[in-house]
Design a protein around this motif. Structure first.
Motif, PDB file in Angstrom:
ATOM      1  N   ASP A  71      57.038  65.925 -28.142  1.00 36.93           N
ATOM      2  CA  ASP A  71      56.554  65.902 -26.610  1.00 36.93           C
ATOM      3  C   ASP A  71      57.835  65.056 -25.816  1.00 36.93           C
ATOM      4  O   ASP A  71      58.458  65.425 -24.687  1.00 36.93           O
ATOM      5  CB  ASP A  71      55.810  64.378 -26.202  1.00 36.93           C
ATOM      6  N   ASN A  72      58.732  64.437 -26.494  1.00 36.86           N
ATOM      7  CA  ASN A  72      59.901  63.729 -26.308  1.00 36.86           C
ATOM      8  C   ASN A  72      61.205  65.014 -26.010  1.00 36.86           C
ATOM      9  O   ASN A  72      61.979  65.295 -24.543  1.00 36.86           O
ATOM     10  CB  ASN A  72      60.478  62.548 -27.671  1.00 36.86           C
ATOM     11  N   LEU A  73      61.470  66.145 -26.524  1.00 40.00           N
ATOM     12  CA  LEU A  73      61.745  67.361 -26.550  1.00 40.00           C
ATOM     13  C   LEU A  73      62.117  67.704 -25.388  1.00 40.00           C
ATOM     14  O   LEU A  73      62.318  68.426 -24.798  1.00 40.00           O
ATOM     15  CB  LEU A  73      62.275  67.898 -27.671  1.00 40.00           C
ATOM     16  N   LYS A  74      60.009  67.898 -24.973  1.00 42.90           N
ATOM     17  CA  LYS A  74      60.020  68.914 -23.849  1.00 42.90           C
ATOM     18  C   LYS A  74      60.388  68.411 -22.457  1.00 42.90           C
ATOM     19  O   LYS A  74      60.392  68.864 -21.479  1.00 42.90           O
ATOM     20  CB  LYS A  74      58.942  69.156 -24.521  1.00 42.90           C
ATOM     21  N   LYS A  75      59.980  66.928 -22.436  1.00 42.50           N
ATOM     22  CA  LYS A  75      60.360  66.632 -21.467  1.00 42.50           C
ATOM     23  C   LYS A  75      61.929  66.580 -21.180  1.00 42.50           C
ATOM     24  O   LYS A  75      62.291  66.771 -19.975  1.00 42.50           O
ATOM     25  CB  LYS A  75      59.636  64.845 -22.153  1.00 42.50           C
ATOM     26  N   TRP A  76      62.500  65.894 -22.266  1.00 41.43           N
ATOM     27  CA  TRP A  76      64.187  66.396 -21.757  1.00 41.43           C
ATOM     28  C   TRP A  76      64.162  67.655 -21.598  1.00 41.43           C
ATOM     29  O   TRP A  76      65.030  67.882 -20.861  1.00 41.43           O
ATOM     30  CB  TRP A  76      65.115  65.893 -23.081  1.00 41.43           C
ATOM     31  N   ASN A  77      64.187  68.589 -22.135  1.00 45.88           N
ATOM     32  CA  ASN A  77      64.150  69.756 -21.434  1.00 45.88           C
ATOM     33  C   ASN A  77      64.235  70.008 -20.296  1.00 45.88           C
ATOM     34  O   ASN A  77      64.292  71.202 -19.626  1.00 45.88           O
ATOM     35  CB  ASN A  77      63.550  71.131 -22.717  1.00 45.88           C
ATOM     36  N   GLU A  78      62.668  69.950 -19.799  1.00 38.39           N
ATOM     37  CA  GLU A  78      62.472  69.918 -18.530  1.00 38.39           C
ATOM     38  C   GLU A  78      63.007  68.734 -16.736  1.00 38.39           C
ATOM     39  O   GLU A  78      63.424  69.534 -16.469  1.00 38.39           O
ATOM     40  CB  GLU A  78      60.923  69.377 -18.323  1.00 38.39           C
ATOM     41  N   ASN A  79      64.256  67.953 -17.937  1.00 39.29           N
ATOM     42  CA  ASN A  79      64.311  67.101 -17.210  1.00 39.29           C
ATOM     43  C   ASN A  79      66.161  67.592 -16.613  1.00 39.29           C
ATOM     44  O   ASN A  79      66.911  67.968 -15.709  1.00 39.29           O
ATOM     45  CB  ASN A  79      65.221  66.071 -17.809  1.00 39.29           C
ATOM     46  N   ILE A  80      66.558  68.540 -18.064  1.00 35.17           N
ATOM     47  CA  ILE A  80      67.536  69.264 -18.008  1.00 35.17           C
ATOM     48  C   ILE A  80      67.500  70.559 -16.701  1.00 35.17           C
ATOM     49  O   ILE A  80      67.922  70.824 -15.681  1.00 35.17           O
ATOM     50  CB  ILE A  80      67.560  69.955 -19.159  1.00 35.17           C
ATOM     51  N   GLU A  81      66.291  71.171 -16.951  1.00 33.00           N
ATOM     52  CA  GLU A  81      65.765  72.383 -15.695  1.00 33.00           C
ATOM     53  C   GLU A  81      65.695  71.484 -14.508  1.00 33.00           C
ATOM     54  O   GLU A  81      66.131  72.542 -14.196  1.00 33.00           O
ATOM     55  CB  GLU A  81      64.347  72.947 -15.961  1.00 33.00           C
ATOM     56  N   LYS A  82      65.402  70.723 -14.218  1.00 27.52           N
ATOM     57  CA  LYS A  82      64.864  69.925 -12.978  1.00 27.52           C
ATOM     58  C   LYS A  82      66.603  70.018 -12.726  1.00 27.52           C
ATOM     59  O   LYS A  82      66.782  69.689 -11.375  1.00 27.52           O
ATOM     60  CB  LYS A  82      64.759  68.783 -13.207  1.00 27.52           C
ATOM     61  N   GLU A  83      67.286  69.384 -13.532  1.00 30.49           N
ATOM     62  CA  GLU A  83      69.067  69.287 -12.705  1.00 30.49           C
ATOM     63  C   GLU A  83      69.365  70.116 -13.051  1.00 30.49           C
ATOM     64  O   GLU A  83      70.212  70.137 -11.832  1.00 30.49           O
ATOM     65  CB  GLU A  83      69.863  68.697 -13.529  1.00 30.49           C
ATOM     66  N   ARG A  84      69.251  71.143 -13.024  1.00 30.60           N
ATOM     67  CA  ARG A  84      69.714  72.777 -13.316  1.00 30.60           C
ATOM     68  C   ARG A  84      69.637  72.830 -12.250  1.00 30.60           C
ATOM     69  O   ARG A  84      70.323  73.817 -11.239  1.00 30.60           O
ATOM     70  CB  ARG A  84      69.461  73.722 -14.302  1.00 30.60           C
ATOM     71  N   THR A  85      68.168  73.117 -11.157  1.00 30.47           N
ATOM     72  CA  THR A  85      67.685  73.735 -10.246  1.00 30.47           C
ATOM     73  C   THR A  85      67.892  72.602  -9.141  1.00 30.47           C
ATOM     74  O   THR A  85      68.378  73.870  -7.866  1.00 30.47           O
ATOM     75  CB  THR A  85      66.117  73.541 -10.282  1.00 30.47           C
ATOM     76  N   GLU A  86      68.634  71.666  -9.492  1.00 36.80           N
ATOM     77  CA  GLU A  86      69.525  71.230  -8.301  1.00 36.80           C
ATOM     78  C   GLU A  86      70.106  71.130  -7.993  1.00 36.80           C
ATOM     79  O   GLU A  86      70.918  71.561  -7.023  1.00 36.80           O
ATOM     80  CB  GLU A  86      68.886  69.645  -8.207  1.00 36.80           C
ATOM     81  N   ARG A  87      71.001  71.270  -8.525  1.00 36.73           N
ATOM     82  CA  ARG A  87      72.478  72.134  -8.594  1.00 36.73           C
ATOM     83  C   ARG A  87      72.545  73.174  -8.159  1.00 36.73           C
ATOM     84  O   ARG A  87      73.612  73.844  -7.163  1.00 36.73           O
ATOM     85  CB  ARG A  87      73.081  72.144 -10.106  1.00 36.73           C
ATOM     86  N   GLU A  88      71.674  73.964  -8.104  1.00 37.19           N
ATOM     87  CA  GLU A  88      71.744  75.714  -7.916  1.00 37.19           C
ATOM     88  C   GLU A  88      71.200  75.480  -6.737  1.00 37.19           C
ATOM     89  O   GLU A  88      72.186  76.512  -5.901  1.00 37.19           O
ATOM     90  CB  GLU A  88      70.806  76.575  -8.879  1.00 37.19           C
ATOM     91  N   ILE A  89      70.177  74.916  -6.084  1.00 37.99           N
ATOM     92  CA  ILE A  89      69.989  74.721  -5.070  1.00 37.99           C
ATOM     93  C   ILE A  89      71.125  74.252  -3.522  1.00 37.99           C
ATOM     94  O   ILE A  89      71.292  75.141  -2.879  1.00 37.99           O
ATOM     95  CB  ILE A  89      68.373  74.038  -4.727  1.00 37.99           C
ATOM     96  N   GLU A  90      71.396  73.246  -4.475  1.00 37.34           N
ATOM     97  CA  GLU A  90      72.750  72.729  -3.773  1.00 37.34           C
ATOM     98  C   GLU A  90      73.878  73.506  -3.572  1.00 37.34           C
ATOM     99  O   GLU A  90      74.396  73.591  -2.606  1.00 37.34           O
ATOM    100  CB  GLU A  90      72.911  70.985  -4.045  1.00 37.34           C
TER     101      GLU A  90
END
Length: 364
Positions: A215-234
């Protein structure tokens, strides 16, 4: 170029006639190199006797890294932590996290400088054999490789790899779990290697991920995806501000939840940029096909603006209109050859949203 490779964090460590490997590490307040204690000698050396170097790739020249202080030197557990002055590549160190709770049979990667060729790093693949959480140790073995080469003892061939960072990859994300200590036995039977986990340096670490907690690992990967999404949008926003603003505004109508609007926008940007390259190829290599494609699009423009663009009271209405238009486009594009393996209807919808040919607003 991706930084998510073990070799990007690999360094060569020299001290008083000894040569080994090490791994770059970001701590709470500064940066470090983690290595095996025996790579520094039989006793703790002076800081000025330690030389740490890094290559950008396996053929490039070495670049020196300034050493600051030896923070840990543990001969019994065979690890050393060296504080470094590391300004140029700090972003590289944030591409991975540190992992605890290693499970047997996990696949690993490590990279270091073999004694047989100390001027080029070499990556290896392996598997975790067994783990001792209490002692902060684990054992790995090579996978589809061997240290027994050309009649040389395995220990000789593996010499220099001590201190190499050991990584587990989950969903393409690297997790540093420890370092190599020594090849087991002089002959390197079974290509097994003893390793030391990051457990012993936790006070220097800002955070780590429990790799046994899914569960913790899934949450961490979701945060990574969120950060990557924000970088790509910017990045896209900075280069294509008008197109982005119009596309994003439409997506906020289609998907009122901000996080979903962000994710959808990032996905559309990736697809649009990739498909745009393919459309350029069609334009250059198949001009008649491209002309037919543009003629179909041109016939649709007035219909899109008059029949599909509108103010909506619910986002579902806009979604249904968008899907209806895309399906109609798909039907029209069926007359075109499908060898391009490209969904031209999706490409055109994204472009229309980005230039406001297809426009959705809300009633409120």
């Amino acid at each position: 170029m991706t930084h998510n490779q073990a070799e990007k964090y690999c360094v060569r460590v020299k001290s008083n006639g000894h040569t080994g490997s090490g791994v770059l590490l970001s701590g709470n307040e500064t940066f470090y190199v983690l290595t095996a204690a025996h790579c520094l000698g039989d006793s703790m050396p002076n800081i000025e006797d330690i030389k740490i170097e890094k290559q950008n790739d396996y053929t490039s020249d070495f670049k020196g890294i300034t050493t600051v202080e030896i923070k840990e030197f543990n001969q019994e557990l065979d690890f050393a932590l060296i504080e470094i002055d590391f300004d140029d590549e700090d972003k590289l160190l944030y591409q991975y996290k540190l992992g605890r709770g290693v499970l047997s049979e996990n696949e690993i990667k490590f990279c270091g400088y073999q004694g047989v060729n100390i001027n080029q790093y070499r990556p290896f693949n392996g598997t975790v054999l067994s783990v001792s959480d209490d002692l902060g140790r684990f054992k790995i073995t090579l996978q589809n490789e061997t240290f027994d080469q050309a009649g040389e003892d395995g220990q000789y061939v593996a010499k220099g790899l001590s201190g190499s960072g050991v990584f587990i990859y989950r969903h393409n994300s690297p997790f540093l779990i420890g370092i190599l200590n020594s090849v087991i036995s002089e002959k390197a039977w079974n290509d097994d290697i003893d390793c030391c986990s990051i457990k012993h340096i936790e006070k220097y670490i800002s955070e780590y991920v429990d790799l046994s907690d899914f569960d913790n690992l899934k949450k961490w990967n979701e945060n990574i995806e969120k950060e990557r999404t924000e970088r790509e949008i910017e990045a896209f926003k900075n280069e294509n501000s008008d197109f982005f603003e119009k596309l994003y505004r439409k997506n906020q109508v289609l998907y009122p939840e901000i996080s979903k609007a962000n994710t959808i926008t990032a996905k559309q940007i990736r697809k649009f940029l990739a498909m745009k390259d393919n459309v350029r190829t069609i334009e250059n290599d198949y001009p008649i096909l491209f002309s037919n494609f543009k003629n179909i699009v041109k016939r649709f423009v007035d219909q899109v603006e008059d029949d599909y663009s509108r103010s909506v009271s619910q986002n579902s209405e806009a979604i249904n209109l968008k899907m209806e238009l895309q399906n109609q486009l798909k039907s029209e594009f069926e007359i075109l050859p499908n060898f391009t393996n490209l969904d031209l209807s999706e490409y055109q919808i994204i472009e229309w949203l980005g230039i406001c040919t297809l426009n959705f607003t809300t009633n409120d």
